[in-house]
Design a protein around this motif. Sequence first.
Motif, PDB file in Angstrom:
ATOM      1  N   UNK A  63      -9.658   3.979  -0.693  1.00 20.63           N
ATOM      2  CA  UNK A  63      -9.079   5.469   0.145  1.00 20.63           C
ATOM      3  C   UNK A  63      -7.888   6.232   0.755  1.00 20.63           C
ATOM      4  N   UNK A  64      -7.389   7.104   0.241  1.00 16.87           N
ATOM      5  CA  UNK A  64      -5.661   7.376   1.085  1.00 16.87           C
ATOM      6  C   UNK A  64      -6.559   7.300   2.205  1.00 16.87           C
ATOM      7  N   UNK A  65      -5.949   7.008   3.558  1.00 18.68           N
ATOM      8  CA  UNK A  65      -6.498   7.719   4.894  1.00 18.68           C
ATOM      9  C   UNK A  65      -5.165   7.993   5.740  1.00 18.68           C
ATOM     10  N   UNK A  66      -4.449   8.212   5.420  1.00 14.95           N
ATOM     11  CA  UNK A  66      -2.641   9.009   5.427  1.00 14.95           C
ATOM     12  C   UNK A  66      -1.314   8.521   4.279  1.00 14.95           C
ATOM     13  N   UNK A  67      -0.333   9.626   4.431  1.00  8.04           N
ATOM     14  CA  UNK A  67       0.684   9.852   4.171  1.00  8.04           C
ATOM     15  C   UNK A  67       1.808  10.192   4.542  1.00  8.04           C
ATOM     16  N   UNK A  68       3.047   9.591   5.569  1.00 11.38           N
ATOM     17  CA  UNK A  68       4.267  10.112   6.014  1.00 11.38           C
ATOM     18  C   UNK A  68       5.058   9.332   4.644  1.00 11.38           C
ATOM     19  N   UNK A  69       6.305   9.763   4.843  1.00  9.50           N
ATOM     20  CA  UNK A  69       7.507   9.800   3.681  1.00  9.50           C
ATOM     21  C   UNK A  69       8.200   7.493   4.092  1.00  9.50           C
ATOM     22  N   UNK A  70       7.166   7.312   4.868  1.00  8.47           N
ATOM     23  CA  UNK A  70       7.474   5.795   4.135  1.00  8.47           C
ATOM     24  C   UNK A  70       6.473   5.521   3.145  1.00  8.47           C
ATOM     25  N   UNK A  71       4.969   6.237   2.885  1.00  7.91           N
ATOM     26  CA  UNK A  71       4.012   5.730   1.837  1.00  7.91           C
ATOM     27  C   UNK A  71       2.271   6.401   2.167  1.00  7.91           C
ATOM     28  N   UNK A  72       1.926   5.479   1.866  1.00  9.80           N
ATOM     29  CA  UNK A  72       0.739   5.488   1.184  1.00  9.80           C
ATOM     30  C   UNK A  72      -0.404   4.492   2.282  1.00  9.80           C
ATOM     31  N   UNK A  73      -1.296   4.721   2.579  1.00 13.78           N
ATOM     32  CA  UNK A  73      -1.761   4.115   3.894  1.00 13.78           C
ATOM     33  C   UNK A  73      -3.083   3.867   2.877  1.00 13.78           C
ATOM     34  N   UNK A  74      -4.666   2.552   2.924  1.00 12.92           N
ATOM     35  CA  UNK A  74      -5.663   2.507   2.990  1.00 12.92           C
ATOM     36  C   UNK A  74      -6.233   1.320   3.871  1.00 12.92           C
ATOM     37  N   UNK A  75      -6.792   0.971   3.948  1.00 13.37           N
ATOM     38  CA  UNK A  75      -7.976   0.006   4.880  1.00 13.37           C
ATOM     39  C   UNK A  75      -8.785  -0.349   4.184  1.00 13.37           C
ATOM     40  N   UNK A  76      -9.143  -1.973   4.569  1.00 20.81           N
ATOM     41  CA  UNK A  76      -9.910  -3.149   3.825  1.00 20.81           C
ATOM     42  C   UNK A  76     -10.000  -4.130   5.089  1.00 20.81           C
ATOM     43  N   UNK A  77     -11.112  -4.868   4.338  1.00 24.59           N
ATOM     44  CA  UNK A  77     -10.909  -6.729   4.821  1.00 24.59           C
ATOM     45  C   UNK A  77     -10.034  -7.854   3.925  1.00 24.59           C
ATOM     46  N   UNK A  78      -8.179  -7.820   4.867  1.00 19.47           N
ATOM     47  CA  UNK A  78      -8.154  -8.535   4.862  1.00 19.47           C
ATOM     48  C   UNK A  78      -7.929 -10.374   4.020  1.00 19.47           C
ATOM     49  N   UNK A  79      -9.639  -9.926   3.853  1.00 13.33           N
ATOM     50  CA  UNK A  79     -10.012 -11.465   3.335  1.00 13.33           C
ATOM     51  C   UNK A  79     -10.604 -10.915   1.778  1.00 13.33           C
ATOM     52  N   UNK A  80     -10.514  -9.638   1.216  1.00 11.25           N
ATOM     53  CA  UNK A  80     -10.884  -9.005   0.362  1.00 11.25           C
ATOM     54  C   UNK A  80     -10.111 -10.327  -1.105  1.00 11.25           C
ATOM     55  N   UNK A  81     -10.706  -9.803  -2.520  1.00 15.13           N
ATOM     56  CA  UNK A  81      -9.576 -10.011  -3.524  1.00 15.13           C
ATOM     57  C   UNK A  81      -8.500  -9.097  -3.093  1.00 15.13           C
ATOM     58  N   UNK A  82      -8.584  -8.139  -2.931  1.00 13.57           N
ATOM     59  CA  UNK A  82      -7.289  -7.223  -3.234  1.00 13.57           C
ATOM     60  C   UNK A  82      -6.304  -7.896  -2.000  1.00 13.57           C
ATOM     61  N   UNK A  83      -6.362  -7.953  -1.552  1.00 13.08           N
ATOM     62  CA  UNK A  83      -5.561  -8.522  -0.002  1.00 13.08           C
ATOM     63  C   UNK A  83      -4.988  -9.948  -0.735  1.00 13.08           C
ATOM     64  N   UNK A  84      -5.953 -10.612  -0.614  1.00  9.74           N
ATOM     65  CA  UNK A  84      -5.783 -12.164  -1.662  1.00  9.74           C
ATOM     66  C   UNK A  84      -4.389 -11.820  -2.247  1.00  9.74           C
ATOM     67  N   UNK A  85      -4.706 -10.843  -3.466  1.00 10.65           N
ATOM     68  CA  UNK A  85      -3.867 -10.613  -4.324  1.00 10.65           C
ATOM     69  C   UNK A  85      -2.598 -10.716  -4.074  1.00 10.65           C
ATOM     70  N   UNK A  86      -2.800  -9.293  -2.991  1.00  9.99           N
ATOM     71  CA  UNK A  86      -1.123  -8.596  -2.431  1.00  9.99           C
ATOM     72  C   UNK A  86      -0.332  -9.745  -1.248  1.00  9.99           C
ATOM     73  N   UNK A  87      -0.557 -10.580  -1.066  1.00  7.22           N
ATOM     74  CA  UNK A  87      -0.661 -12.013   0.305  1.00  7.22           C
ATOM     75  C   UNK A  87       0.838 -12.581  -1.314  1.00  7.22           C
ATOM     76  N   UNK A  88       0.447 -12.556  -2.533  1.00 10.68           N
ATOM     77  CA  UNK A  88       1.340 -13.650  -3.376  1.00 10.68           C
ATOM     78  C   UNK A  88       1.383 -12.584  -4.142  1.00 10.68           C
TER      79      UNK A  88
END
Length: 211
Positions: A63-88
Amino acid sequence: MELEAIRREYLQGGLRRNNLKDNPYEQFEFWMQQAIDAELHDPTAMTLATVDSSGQPSQRIVLLKHLDQQGFVFFTNYNSDKAKDIAQNSKVSLHFPWHVLERQVKVCGNAEKISLKETLSYFVTRPRDSQIAAWASSQSSTISSRKALLMQFESIKNKFKAGEVPLPDFWGGYRVVPELFEFWQGGGARLHDRFQYRRQEGGWHIERLAP
């Protein structure tokens, strides 16, 4: 099951260059407000696509939780699969499927963690049960049963029953900083309208794409 027979025409309206705002954030906000005004279910739901270390793409709804001229913000667990993907591989894609309005928006860019202050500012606005759920779910890990998950939820709920729920150190937000936007409006005879905004020095370059 004759899936090839399922089709419809897209006739709600076209999209022309003179209809577009020069700033893609402003154009997105305009379309988002129209989606909200149309009372679409979950207008802020967006598909987040990431790629793992083997090159395998993966998608999920966030879910999109914030939007400004810097970008689109969402929230998640930093140990999730998506977070691991983003880390690399920080390159990600977002997709907003506003089917009822015969519209889609694609956003491509780089995901980066937001500040602890920004994360805490959002976390305290969440319903208490959602705050507890952030602690209870080791997102993307294997669990034995739903019963085990609910037991963990009740355990955390009891642990924090006397006061406020603290922010987990493994939970937080990402900001997707766009390099490209695409706005898609359905058209008759599959002659859809597509406009792409690509970041360039000093602003955004806009061009029409073939459907």
